[in-house]
Design a protein around this motif. Sequence first.
Motif, mmCIF file in Angstrom:
data_model
loop_
_atom_site.group_PDB
_atom_site.id
_atom_site.type_symbol
_atom_site.label_atom_id
_atom_site.label_comp_id
_atom_site.label_asym_id
_atom_site.label_seq_id
_atom_site.Cartn_x
_atom_site.Cartn_y
_atom_site.Cartn_z
ATOM 1 N N ALA A 1 32.463 84.119 11.335
ATOM 2 C CA ALA A 1 33.586 85.049 11.161
ATOM 3 C C ALA A 1 33.214 86.068 10.093
ATOM 4 O O ALA A 1 32.632 85.703 9.058
ATOM 5 N N PRO A 2 33.523 87.358 10.289
ATOM 6 C CA PRO A 2 33.136 88.383 9.306
ATOM 7 C C PRO A 2 33.690 88.113 7.919
ATOM 8 O O PRO A 2 34.842 87.670 7.763
ATOM 9 N N LEU A 3 32.878 88.357 6.909
ATOM 10 C CA LEU A 3 33.320 88.282 5.519
ATOM 11 C C LEU A 3 34.300 89.416 5.251
ATOM 12 O O LEU A 3 34.194 90.504 5.818
ATOM 13 N N ASP A 4 35.234 89.176 4.347
ATOM 14 C CA ASP A 4 36.185 90.222 3.974
ATOM 15 C C ASP A 4 35.447 91.408 3.357
ATOM 16 O O ASP A 4 34.449 91.232 2.652
ATOM 17 N N GLU A 5 35.945 92.599 3.632
ATOM 18 C CA GLU A 5 35.289 93.812 3.151
ATOM 19 C C GLU A 5 35.086 93.793 1.637
ATOM 20 O O GLU A 5 34.077 94.307 1.134
ATOM 21 N N SER A 6 36.025 93.209 0.901
ATOM 22 C CA SER A 6 35.922 93.191 -0.559
ATOM 23 C C SER A 6 34.711 92.423 -1.055
ATOM 24 O O SER A 6 34.267 92.614 -2.195
ATOM 25 N N LYS A 7 34.141 91.575 -0.220
ATOM 26 C CA LYS A 7 32.968 90.791 -0.615
ATOM 27 C C LYS A 7 31.656 91.521 -0.356
ATOM 28 O O LYS A 7 30.600 91.096 -0.839
ATOM 29 N N VAL A 8 31.705 92.602 0.424
ATOM 30 C CA VAL A 8 30.456 93.277 0.790
ATOM 31 C C VAL A 8 30.425 94.763 0.426
ATOM 32 O O VAL A 8 29.350 95.358 0.337
ATOM 33 N N VAL A 9 31.591 95.374 0.205
ATOM 34 C CA VAL A 9 31.673 96.810 -0.073
ATOM 35 C C VAL A 9 32.285 97.038 -1.448
ATOM 36 O O VAL A 9 33.249 96.367 -1.835
ATOM 37 N N ASP A 10 31.737 98.006 -2.197
ATOM 38 C CA ASP A 10 32.299 98.426 -3.480
ATOM 39 C C ASP A 10 32.301 99.944 -3.523
ATOM 40 O O ASP A 10 31.274 100.579 -3.744
#
Length: 381
Positions: A360-369
């Motif tokens: 399942a895709p990781l939440d955006e907050s864990k990969v994007v800043d």
Amino acid sequence: MRFRRRVSLLLLPVLSAGVALTACGDSGGKNTTFTPASAAPIVAVAGCENGWTNPTDLSAGRKPARCAANAPAPDPLPTKTKIVITAATPKAEFIAPIRWAIDKGEFAKENLDVELRQVPAADGLNLLAQGQTDVMVGSPDGAFFNAVNQGFGIRWVMGNFSAPAASRTGVWARDVDGRPATFADLKGKTFASVLGSGSPVMYPIVQQAEKAGLAFSDLKFKTLPAADLVTALQNGGIDAAWVLDPLWIQLVGKPGLTYLGGQPPGEPLGGVLFGPNVLGDKRAAGVAFTRAVVRTINTAFAGDYKSDPTFVDDLAKVVELPASQLTATPSLTTDWEIRSGTSTRLQDAMIKSGALSYKAPLDESKVVDRSFYEAAVGHKA
């Protein structure tokens, strides 16, 4: 002094050439709790009134964020700070703003000492995650997402470009029974790419497949060297391929081949990754680095930069490519922003292609800043 001297184009020895990351030192780069750049006071930046667009705007006609030329203005760090960048292909157009910023002294204006090293992508990610380098120019690929899932402190912090409307980078297919091919015709057919199943191009490939009622598993996917891809497509060795710049130029107007589409409009799929050093103690340097890149884009790469022959000649020297190769394709639409949901769509496609180790895709907050470029242009999130 020529700033281009800071670019090292020798392949560097690394600890591990594998995609799987290995910890080193006490933390192994696994510091996933960071203070956002926006924690520092963000003030309005002159010339950057239009330097931010709503990330939820996915319209094809969205104009990329832009500041005035020479904005945002330099804000030098009090102490000279070293930043080490890696890139797998420094001699490429997509990295041009960074190489231009090195060559023209934009990083020096921020009191940054920037060194660019050529390192294969998998090794570069390993070095970044372990804190042995600071910045990586590349893309959020399968190795990146798997590393984040393992707990390594790396983030996608800037976009790079979206394909111009005139570009024909993307899916090319052999015609079927004397008529133009459709993606539905590719069921059970051989589909090739220079890039593997963990590449960001899986997103538009899977997207087009699903619109045609197919799954990724319906394609016989394989990788081929760039030198063989076009030949194999033309002689029938493969049925379809994702064709990159500038290779697609060879296919335009050729009978028996159809262009089916490429990168989603207005949506960068690559850019800049920061590691635990810049996400942590060197965060101010990360904002300064981002500010220099954004300023370079606004000053030199804001529009059709290839329309000026003098600029193209200078650019060719900076990125070490023939001017004729640069002018063979349209100017890229440079874009430092990251669209909302892009990381989720990338992961979804890579899960379906079998490139990710999770389901399942990781939440955006864990990969994007996005906070670095928001701070650089003075946008309060």
